[in-house]
Design a protein around this motif. Structure first.
Motif, PDB file in Angstrom:
ATOM      1  N   ARG A   1      -6.139  -7.500  -9.104  1.00  0.00           N
ATOM      2  CA  ARG A   1      -5.181  -8.443  -9.072  1.00  0.00           C
ATOM      3  C   ARG A   1      -3.725  -8.228  -9.698  1.00  0.00           C
ATOM      4  N   VAL A   2      -2.741  -8.744  -8.610  1.00  0.00           N
ATOM      5  CA  VAL A   2      -1.528  -8.743  -8.971  1.00  0.00           C
ATOM      6  C   VAL A   2      -0.607  -9.760  -9.038  1.00  0.00           C
TER       7      VAL A   2
ATOM      8  N   VAL B   1      -5.204  -6.212  -4.623  1.00  0.00           N
ATOM      9  CA  VAL B   1      -4.588  -4.649  -4.032  1.00  0.00           C
ATOM     10  C   VAL B   1      -6.005  -4.017  -3.962  1.00  0.00           C
ATOM     11  N   LYS B   2      -6.587  -3.285  -2.993  1.00  0.00           N
ATOM     12  CA  LYS B   2      -7.382  -2.131  -2.710  1.00  0.00           C
ATOM     13  C   LYS B   2      -6.817  -1.070  -3.167  1.00  0.00           C
TER      14      LYS B   2
ATOM     15  N   ILE C   1      -3.730  -0.797  -0.717  1.00  0.00           N
ATOM     16  CA  ILE C   1      -3.539  -1.862   0.448  1.00  0.00           C
ATOM     17  C   ILE C   1      -3.732  -3.155  -0.024  1.00  0.00           C
ATOM     18  N   ILE C   2      -2.920  -4.175   0.358  1.00  0.00           N
ATOM     19  CA  ILE C   2      -3.119  -5.616   0.129  1.00  0.00           C
ATOM     20  C   ILE C   2      -4.415  -6.139   0.995  1.00  0.00           C
ATOM     21  N   GLU C   3      -5.335  -6.694   0.305  1.00  0.00           N
ATOM     22  CA  GLU C   3      -6.691  -6.952   0.662  1.00  0.00           C
ATOM     23  C   GLU C   3      -6.455  -8.527   0.837  1.00  0.00           C
TER      24      GLU C   3
ATOM     25  N   ARG D   1      -1.061  -9.283   4.322  1.00  0.00           N
ATOM     26  CA  ARG D   1      -2.406  -8.263   4.216  1.00  0.00           C
ATOM     27  C   ARG D   1      -2.161  -6.978   5.003  1.00  0.00           C
ATOM     28  N   GLY D   2      -2.553  -5.986   4.534  1.00  0.00           N
ATOM     29  CA  GLY D   2      -2.543  -4.806   5.233  1.00  0.00           C
ATOM     30  C   GLY D   2      -1.116  -4.166   4.668  1.00  0.00           C
TER      31      GLY D   2
END
Length: 273
Positions: A144-145, A30-31, A64-66, A77-78
């Motif tokens: 990191r999740v 995650v960003k 936001i998921i990177e 993603r996104g």
């Protein structure tokens, strides 16, 4: 990347650390777009929860998921997600019984029922010492999740980060205290502690049907915030006996529900601590 790193008691600094990477098929990266500081972070900063190694702090974050592992099926993603504080697998005994904080698979090294000082802990927690899984936290540019098919929730586009961020920890904590009390409607709810979690418990009490909500705290500015924000009755425990004050407000009957929303650094003498 930059991150807030705990080094030793009283020493947290913004450092350059290695970027997180996918370590398991169900991981996401995650960003981070928003994060917060929790009162519980002070437990580590002040040494109440021991941590001997450097650790990235923070358990209240969203973003936001990177990147996503090959086993992630419910996110992509996104996606913009809010990440809950507890780390849970979603399929163990406790997760199946809606008790994800007790997850059996997210804190392998120190998990167990004993509840000792250094072992027998619950499930993993972001940024909350080696005792709770040694997971890097979210006071960083990226995080990191793990177990991403279960924990993170997609945030609707019509909600801002500020509207969603409290779903990481603070609001569910206050909500759960009232939810577990199983209000039927009309009860007098006394909430000890008017910090952030206490404020959320007050809101939750009104939403769940309380007839009266009383906030108790030794610090007047917190009580003023509670009264102005949530319309509760207030008792300053540094000026009067709070128990007697509750009796006085309830014709001697007392409160129907009491909530402890006080952290470890409570207003106690040295001998009491």
């Amino acid at each position: 990347m930059k991150a807030a790193v705990f080094h030793k008691i009283g020493d947290i600094s913004v450092d350059t650390v290695e970027d997180p990477r996918i370590e398991h098929p169900e991981d996401i990266i995650v960003k981070v777009t928003s994060t917060a500081i929790c009162g519980s972070d002070l437990h580590i900063y002040d040494g109440f929860f021991p941590q001997l190694k450097d650790q990235v702090m923070g358990h209240e974050f969203m973003g936001i998921i990177e990147d996503a592992g090959s086993g992630v099926s419910k996110l992509k993603r996104g996606d913009r997600v809010v990440v809950p504080f507890p780390i849970a697998c979603g399929h163990c005994y406790f997760c199946d019984h809606q008790l994800p904080v007790h997850c059996e698979n997210s804190n392998k090294e120190h998990y167990g029922p004993q509840g000792d000082m250094t072992s027998g802990k619950g499930g993993g927690l972001f940024g909350y010492t080696d005792l709770y899984g040694a997971y890097a936290g979210g006071q960083a540019e990226y995080a990191r999740v793990p177990f991403a098919n279960f924990g993170p929730r997609v945030v609707p586009d019509n909600l801002t980060d500020e509207q969603a961020l409290f779903l990481t920890d603070i609001f569910p904590t206050g909500w759960s205290a009232i939810d577990w009390a199983q209000l039927k409607g009309g009860e007098t709810v006394a909430i000890f502690g008017a910090g952030p979690v206490g404020l959320m418990a007050q809101k939750a009490a009104w939403i769940q049907g309380a007839g009266r909500v009383i906030a108790i705290d030794p610090v007047q500015y917190r009580l003023d915030m509670a009264k102005n924000t949530n319309g509760v009755e207030i008792i300053n425990s540094s000026e009067s006996d709070p128990i007697q004050a509750i009796y006085d407000l309830t014709q001697g009957r007392g409160a129907d529900v009491c909530v402890d929303a006080v952290g470890m650094e409570a207003d106690r003498s040295f001998l009491e601590k």
